[in-house]
Design a protein around this motif. Structure first.
Motif, short mmCIF file in Angstrom:
data_model
loop_
_atom_site.label_atom_id
_atom_site.label_comp_id
_atom_site.label_asym_id
_atom_site.label_seq_id
_atom_site.Cartn_x
_atom_site.Cartn_y
_atom_site.Cartn_z
N SER A 76 47.92 49.20 -8.46
CA SER A 76 48.71 48.23 -9.23
C SER A 76 49.48 47.29 -8.32
O SER A 76 49.51 46.07 -8.54
N ILE A 77 50.11 47.84 -7.28
CA ILE A 77 50.88 47.01 -6.35
C ILE A 77 49.99 45.97 -5.68
O ILE A 77 50.32 44.78 -5.62
N ILE A 78 48.85 46.43 -5.17
CA ILE A 78 47.96 45.51 -4.46
C ILE A 78 47.38 44.47 -5.41
O ILE A 78 47.31 43.28 -5.07
N MET A 79 46.98 44.90 -6.60
CA MET A 79 46.37 43.96 -7.54
C MET A 79 47.37 42.91 -8.00
O MET A 79 47.04 41.72 -8.06
N PHE A 80 48.60 43.31 -8.31
CA PHE A 80 49.60 42.33 -8.75
C PHE A 80 49.89 41.32 -7.64
O PHE A 80 49.99 40.12 -7.90
N ASN A 81 50.03 41.80 -6.41
CA ASN A 81 50.32 40.89 -5.31
C ASN A 81 49.14 39.98 -4.99
O ASN A 81 49.33 38.82 -4.61
N ASN A 82 47.92 40.50 -5.14
CA ASN A 82 46.75 39.66 -4.93
C ASN A 82 46.69 38.53 -5.96
O ASN A 82 46.40 37.37 -5.62
N PHE A 83 46.96 38.86 -7.22
CA PHE A 83 46.91 37.83 -8.26
C PHE A 83 48.09 36.87 -8.14
O PHE A 83 47.95 35.68 -8.48
N MET A 84 49.24 37.34 -7.68
CA MET A 84 50.36 36.44 -7.48
C MET A 84 50.04 35.38 -6.44
O MET A 84 50.49 34.23 -6.53
N GLY A 85 49.24 35.77 -5.43
CA GLY A 85 48.90 34.81 -4.38
C GLY A 85 47.97 33.71 -4.83
O GLY A 85 47.77 32.73 -4.09
N LEU A 86 47.39 33.82 -6.02
CA LEU A 86 46.51 32.76 -6.53
C LEU A 86 47.28 31.60 -7.13
O LEU A 86 46.72 30.53 -7.35
N PHE A 87 48.56 31.80 -7.42
CA PHE A 87 49.37 30.72 -7.97
C PHE A 87 49.87 29.82 -6.84
O PHE A 87 50.11 30.29 -5.72
N PRO A 88 50.06 28.53 -7.10
CA PRO A 88 50.52 27.62 -6.04
C PRO A 88 51.91 27.98 -5.54
O PRO A 88 52.79 28.39 -6.32
N PHE A 89 52.09 27.85 -4.23
CA PHE A 89 53.39 28.03 -3.56
C PHE A 89 53.94 29.44 -3.72
O PHE A 89 55.16 29.63 -3.66
N ILE A 90 53.09 30.41 -3.94
CA ILE A 90 53.52 31.81 -3.98
C ILE A 90 52.89 32.53 -2.80
O ILE A 90 51.68 32.45 -2.58
N PHE A 91 53.71 33.21 -2.07
CA PHE A 91 53.30 33.88 -0.84
C PHE A 91 52.45 35.10 -1.15
O PHE A 91 52.81 35.94 -1.97
#
Length: 222
Positions: A76-91
């Motif tokens: 869950s942690i890895i998947m959420f952070n991977n998907f967050m990185g697809l949004f603009p200007f999100i690390f």
């Protein structure tokens, strides 16, 4: 040097503070919905996903059901952070060795300590695969020992490299858009949309691969 290489595509932060890692905490906003009397659609969907993952991991390690929560939480942690990185200007924190090594090294180290303390004979037997000729046994011990030692590094590099590769390609293609005419720009936009779809699949697959490999490593020490 390695950390600077993976940091080259970070969005800039204001107020002279490094706020990029705050994006890792964004998924915590979804946690309060678990305590609603009437569950939301996101909660229902995640319960279905968690139940599917539980059945999948249960087939891999049937004798250690209580540890399923750890592996599902890592996924869950890895998947959420991977998907967050697809949004603009999100690390994308999972594209850094700091994040991936922090997840891989403690899990691998705990498995090794538990295995060598509780199942020493099994760990020694695991160094020599069944059916190995006697003349090759010393070489197999060296090869298996090296493969065990580099496991956390391979886990971390696999996750970071796959996440940074797609972002790097999208960044390089996006920087060339300002110098293109209309027709090539349309093809570039189609290519970017296809790459974004591919990155969405990679974000899900890499989290699943990381969790499954951790699960398989834990099954070897039991």
């Amino acid at each position: 040097m390695m950390m600077n290489l993976f940091s080259s595509f970070d969005p800039s932060s204001n107020l002279s503070l490094s706020l990029n890692w705050m994006s890792t905490l964004i998924p915590l906003i979804l946690i309060p919905s678990y305590f609603w009397i009437v569950p939301s659609r996101i909660t229902i969907m995640w319960h279905l996903i968690s139940h599917t993952l539980y059945n999948e991991f249960k087939n891999l390690i049937p004798n250690n059901i209580k540890s399923m929560l750890i592996f599902i939480s890592i996924l869950s942690i890895i998947m959420f952070n991977n998907f967050m990185g697809l949004f603009p200007f999100i690390f994308t924190s999972t594209s850094h060795m700091v994040m991936s090594v922090t997840l891989a090294l403690p899990m691998w180290l705990s498995f090794m300590i538990f295995g060598w303390l509780k199942n020493t004979t099994h760990m020694f037997a695991h160094l020599v695969p069944q059916g190995t000729p006697p003349i090759l046994m010393p070489f197999m011990v060296c090869i298996e020992s090296i493969s065990n030692l580099i496991r956390p590094l391979t886990l971390a590099i696999r996750l970071s490299a796959n996440m940074i590769a797609g972002h790097l390609l999208m960044t390089l293609l996006g920087n060339t858009g300002s110098s293109m005419s209309l027709i090539p720009l349309m093809f570039l936009l189609i290519a970017q949309i296809l790459l974004l779809t591919l990155e969405s699949a990679v974000a899900l697959i890499q989290s699943y691969v990381f969790a499954v490999l951790i699960t398989l490593y834990s099954s070897e020490v039991n």
